[in-house]
Design an enzyme around this catalytic site. Structure first.
Site, short mmCIF file in Angstrom:
data_model
loop_
_atom_site.label_atom_id
_atom_site.label_comp_id
_atom_site.label_asym_id
_atom_site.label_seq_id
_atom_site.Cartn_x
_atom_site.Cartn_y
_atom_site.Cartn_z
N ARG A 133 23.06 45.00 -2.96
CA ARG A 133 23.41 44.07 -4.03
C ARG A 133 24.40 43.02 -3.52
O ARG A 133 25.23 43.31 -2.67
CB ARG A 133 24.03 44.82 -5.21
CG ARG A 133 23.12 45.84 -5.85
CD ARG A 133 23.83 46.66 -6.92
NE ARG A 133 24.96 47.41 -6.37
CZ ARG A 133 25.66 48.31 -7.05
NH1 ARG A 133 25.36 48.56 -8.31
NH2 ARG A 133 26.67 48.95 -6.49
N ASP A 168 28.38 46.08 -15.27
CA ASP A 168 28.87 45.43 -14.06
C ASP A 168 27.77 45.03 -13.08
O ASP A 168 28.06 44.68 -11.93
CB ASP A 168 29.91 46.32 -13.34
CG ASP A 168 29.37 47.71 -13.03
OD1 ASP A 168 28.20 47.84 -12.64
OD2 ASP A 168 30.13 48.69 -13.17
N ARG A 222 26.30 42.49 -8.22
CA ARG A 222 27.34 43.44 -8.64
C ARG A 222 28.61 42.64 -8.90
O ARG A 222 29.10 41.93 -8.02
CB ARG A 222 27.58 44.47 -7.53
CG ARG A 222 28.70 45.48 -7.83
CD ARG A 222 28.30 46.40 -8.96
NE ARG A 222 29.10 47.62 -9.00
CZ ARG A 222 30.33 47.72 -9.50
NH1 ARG A 222 30.94 46.66 -10.00
NH2 ARG A 222 30.94 48.88 -9.52
N ASP A 252 34.55 47.89 -12.56
CA ASP A 252 33.64 49.03 -12.63
C ASP A 252 33.52 49.42 -14.10
O ASP A 252 34.50 49.88 -14.71
CB ASP A 252 34.17 50.20 -11.80
CG ASP A 252 33.10 51.24 -11.50
OD1 ASP A 252 31.94 51.02 -11.91
OD2 ASP A 252 33.42 52.26 -10.86
N GLU A 287 29.27 53.94 -16.97
CA GLU A 287 27.83 54.12 -16.84
C GLU A 287 27.20 54.21 -18.23
O GLU A 287 27.89 54.51 -19.22
CB GLU A 287 27.51 55.37 -16.03
CG GLU A 287 28.06 55.36 -14.61
CD GLU A 287 27.45 54.27 -13.74
OE1 GLU A 287 26.26 53.95 -13.94
OE2 GLU A 287 28.16 53.74 -12.86
#
Length: 298
Positions: A230, A118, A188, A193, A196
């Site tokens: 961002r 993302d 971003r 989302d 990770e």
């Protein structure tokens, strides 16, 4: 108004002299009109030689390819104008309107600059009129001095100057064998989302985003800046909406805490129903909860 616009505005209003006020100049414009618009002669020469004015590079930090794009668009706009500009004000207006429509941002994306599914870092050419007016003077000078240092094979000085440019948020990159000065932006992706990198499907999400954007023409609509500096925006790759792809492939969550768009919720729901990507698991961990657990040491 960007540096390029200011330069061309001044140029088209710069008087020139001619001995025959009745002769016809380029594109059917009378010599009297050419006398108040040196731009017309430049466009005529560009049509014949495909070369921009020799001194243009002394005033703008941009690639020859970008400069040629400006003149190609200006030449087309001049020919299509009915009637063509006949006063300095009309010529200046044509320059401003044409280059403000110039949408070629020359975005370069490095695969290493996609840390997850993302977020991306992009470099936008300062040849874009929207960028050229924002380049700090010391960065412009460093880019010119670096080019000269490389021509003199003084690579140590060139590297030092490039470090100065990078520290200022810019970079000299090579695009189609030409070096251009570009500004770095961290983007971003708005409304999603992704897992990770160390989470399940984190690597797959990162790889999908790289595959989606690398080598493509990007169009980015920025809405705000987040607390990490961002730019939060929607990313389109050759007309394909990046967030839609990531959601439909089950490689990102709809980030409802920050974005309530119905279509994003629909695309996530479709992926859940098909059990694709991270939805193959019955209870995938939410990335915002994963980050919270790590911050709190759990």
């Amino acid at each position: 108004m960007g540096n390029a616009l200011r330069l061309l505005y001044g140029h088209c209003c710069k008087p020139t002299t001619t001995g025959d006020s009745e002769s016809l100049g380029p594109h059917g414009v009378s010599a009297a009109t050419v006398s108040v618009s040196a731009l017309a002669q430049d466009l005529f020469n560009f049509d014949i030689t495909s070369q921009v004015p020799q001194g243009l590079s002394e005033h703008v930090v941009s690639s020859k390819k970008a400069q040629a794009n400006w003149y190609r668009k200006l030449s087309d706009a001049w020919k299509e104008a009915k009637p063509p500009p006949r006063t300095p004000e009309e010529a200046a207006r044509l320059v401003i309107q044409t280059l403000k429509r110039h949408q070629t941002a020359d975005v370069e994306v490095d695969a290493k600059a996609v840390p997850d599914g993302d977020t991306i870092s992009v470099y936008v050419s300062t040849a874009d009129p929207r960028e050229s007016s924002c380049v700090p003077r010391d960065v412009q000078m460093a880019a010119v001095q670096r080019s000269k240092a490389r021509a003199d094979r003084n690579y140590e000085r060139a590297d030092a100057l490039h470090k100065k440019i990078i520290d200022s948020g810019y970079r000299v990159i090579k695009v189609q064998n030409e070096e251009i000065l570009a500004r770095k932006y961290r983007i971003r992706l708005r409304g999603i989302d992704a897992p990770e990198s160390s989470m399940p499907y984190g690597k797959e999400a990162q790889e999908e985003l790289v595959k989606l954007i690398q080598g493509k023409c990007l169009r980015i609509f920025v809405y705000e800046e987040d607390r990490y500096g961002r730019s939060v925006g929607d990313v389109y790759c050759n007309g394909i909406f990046a967030q839609e792809v990531m959601l439909k492939k089950g490689l990102a969550w709809h980030y409802t805490a920050y974005d309530q768009r119905f279509e994003l919720a629909t695309w996530e729901k479709e992926a859940r129903a098909k059990r694709v990507g991270l939805w193959a698991s019955s209870n995938p961990e939410k990335p915002w909860e994963w980050r919270k657990d790590r911050r709190e040491g759990r």
